[in-house]
Structure formats: C-alpha cells, structure tokens
Write a protein that holds these residues in place. Structure first.
Motif, PDB file in Angstrom:
ATOM      1  N   VAL A  18       0.875  -1.289  -0.011  1.00 14.89           N
ATOM      2  CA  VAL A  18       0.142   0.003   0.027  1.00 14.89           C
ATOM      3  C   VAL A  18       0.845   1.081  -0.069  1.00 14.89           C
ATOM      4  CG1 VAL A  18      -1.873   1.142   1.284  1.00 14.89           C
ATOM      5  CG2 VAL A  18      -1.819  -1.289   0.998  1.00 14.89           C
ATOM      6  N   SER A  19       0.546   2.152  -0.865  1.00 14.13           N
ATOM      7  CA  SER A  19       1.242   3.296  -1.076  1.00 14.13           C
ATOM      8  C   SER A  19       0.474   4.470  -0.625  1.00 14.13           C
ATOM      9  CB  SER A  19       1.904   3.407  -2.575  1.00 14.13           C
ATOM     10  OG  SER A  19       2.733   2.445  -2.728  1.00 14.13           O
ATOM     11  N   LYS A  20       0.842   5.419   0.203  1.00 10.34           N
ATOM     12  CA  LYS A  20       0.175   6.885   0.397  1.00 10.34           C
ATOM     13  C   LYS A  20       1.206   7.786   0.367  1.00 10.34           C
ATOM     14  CE  LYS A  20      -3.209   4.590   3.254  1.00 10.34           C
ATOM     15  NZ  LYS A  20      -3.789   4.644   4.665  1.00 10.34           N
ATOM     16  N   GLY A  21       0.637   8.979  -0.023  1.00 10.82           N
ATOM     17  CA  GLY A  21       1.377  10.289  -0.019  1.00 10.82           C
ATOM     18  C   GLY A  21       2.357  10.307  -1.128  1.00 10.82           C
ATOM     19  N   MET A  22       3.047  11.736  -1.243  1.00 12.18           N
ATOM     20  CA  MET A  22       4.091  12.129  -2.204  1.00 12.18           C
ATOM     21  C   MET A  22       5.136  12.699  -1.524  1.00 12.18           C
ATOM     22  SD  MET A  22       5.018  11.427  -5.118  1.00 12.18           S
ATOM     23  CE  MET A  22       3.451  10.568  -5.826  1.00 12.18           C
ATOM     24  N   PRO A  23       6.788  12.335  -1.148  1.00 12.46           N
ATOM     25  CA  PRO A  23       6.877  10.903  -2.064  1.00 12.46           C
ATOM     26  C   PRO A  23       6.180   9.692  -1.315  1.00 12.46           C
ATOM     27  CG  PRO A  23       8.449  11.673  -0.565  1.00 12.46           C
ATOM     28  CD  PRO A  23       7.714  12.706  -0.617  1.00 12.46           C
TER      29      PRO A  23
END
Length: 228
Positions: free
Chosen positions: A177-182
């Motif tokens: 799971v990926s969240k935000g930037m970066p």
C-alpha cells in the motif's frame, strides 16, 4: 473356463487406492506442498514482468496496450477535479495497441508493484503464515479491473502522464500500500490466495519490495503453487 478381462483385473488390483470409474478428486492439502522463493527486480515502468509460478521463470515484455497521454488541467494554481474526485485532464496523444507479446504460459504479471492475474481471482486472507493453511481459502475472490496504468512519466513536469489502458488486480495489489508523495509504502503481512480458471491456486506471502539498501525496486515472495 472363464477368463477375467485385463481391465477388471486392473480395477481389482488398485481397489483400495482409487476407482476405475473416475479420478481421485480429493483436494490437496497445501501443507504437503513445498514452498518456493522468488525474487526479481521490478520491470521498467513501460513493461511487465510475467511470472510462471509452476516453473519460477520470469519474462520481461513491454506493455502493448493502447496508451493515452493525459495533460492535467490547472486552474487558479490548482488542479481541476472531476465530479467523481479524480483529476480532470485533456488527452494530448494516443499510441495504438501493439501485438500481444506475453509468454505462452504465465500466472502473474507485475508492473513495478502493480499486479494482474492470468484468468484468475485473488483473496487477501487473515492468515500470516503459509504453513498454517490446510486448504484453499474461501471468501470473495476479486477479478482484475480495467485501470489506467502509468507507463510514461517523462512529461510530469508539464503535468503530462502517459497511461496504458490496461488492467490490474486491486485485491492482490494490497500486498503493498502506497500513500502520500513521496510515497510511504507499507508491506502487507497477510497471505494472499490466487485461484486460477483451471482450478489450480497459489498461496503467496510477500517478503519485500526493495533490496537491502532500499534503493532497487523488486518483488520478493514465498509461495505454494497447488496444481489441479
């Protein structure tokens, strides 16, 4: 004198093991299947890594779906949104689909961390260890869905992104799971079950998504492939 047919003798000789009228359909206990380990570098963003779970072979091939380039609309210094909450855009270019180039036999395909299934469905189980499962997990298995897959980010500074009009499995995609930037990434500790159209299935436990230095993107997993 009477003679007994060869087939009759054959049936009698294996009577305690199986029936001559049908194959043995007893489900395989996955605890009796040896786990395998697989580790490979993530393919470039314009390609997929195809995985044969039976042999462990991997093949990298370019994405040959139709591509569509989106230029995101900026108004008053902010990105314009659609009513559904997604970014609004204009299509600046399309690239027609190419000839299919996937290997003859494959089970999973990874686009960096996106993943799709060849004629199958996925389920994230509540189990965290492969050896704790004694049968194919039951539940609501999820098929692949049509999605835009980012394949060309070279125009990002001009708010332009190239997307493949492809598909991915959002359930199996929960492995990372990926969240935000970066992006801040979280690796799932759950075992995933993937059921294929022919009745075979795989139990998969993802182990890592980068090398030990945290620089090279990869897919690292343990799995059991239970063939029908």
């Amino acid at each position: 004198m009477k003679f007994t047919s060869f087939m009759a003798l054959a049936c009698l000789s294996v009577l305690t093991l199986s029936s001559c009228s049908k194959d043995d359909d007893t489900p395989v206990n996955p605890k009796t299947v040896n786990a395998k380990h697989l580790n490979f570098n993530a393919a470039p963003s314009d390609s997929w890594t195809y995985v044969n779970l039976e042999t462990g072979e991997t093949t990298v091939a370019k994405d040959v779906n139709e591509w569509e380039y989106h230029q995101f609309i900026v108004e008053g210094g902010k990105y314009k949104m659609k009513p559904d909450g997604t970014l609004d855009y204009n299509v600046t270019k399309t690239v027609p689909a190419g000839e299919p180039n996937a290997p003859k036999t494959w089970h999973l395909a990874f686009h960096v961390y996106d993943v799709r299934i060849n004629n199958g469905e996925a389920l994230m189980t509540n189990e965290t260890e492969l050896d704790k499962l004694t049968e194919m997990p039951k539940g609501n298995y999820v098929s692949d869905k049509k999605l835009f897959i980012a394949v060309d980010m070279s125009g990002m500074m001009n708010n332009i992104m190239g997307y493949s009009k492809g598909s991915a499995n959002t359930e199996l995609g929960k492995w990372l799971v990926s969240k935000g930037m970066p992006p801040k990434r979280t690796l799932s500790d759950k075992v995933f079950s993937v059921l294929f159209k022919d009745g075979s299935y795989a139990l998969i436990k993802f182990k890592d998504y980068t090398d030990k230095k945290g620089k090279t993107k990869l897919v690292d997993l343990d799995y059991k492939f239970v063939k029908k």
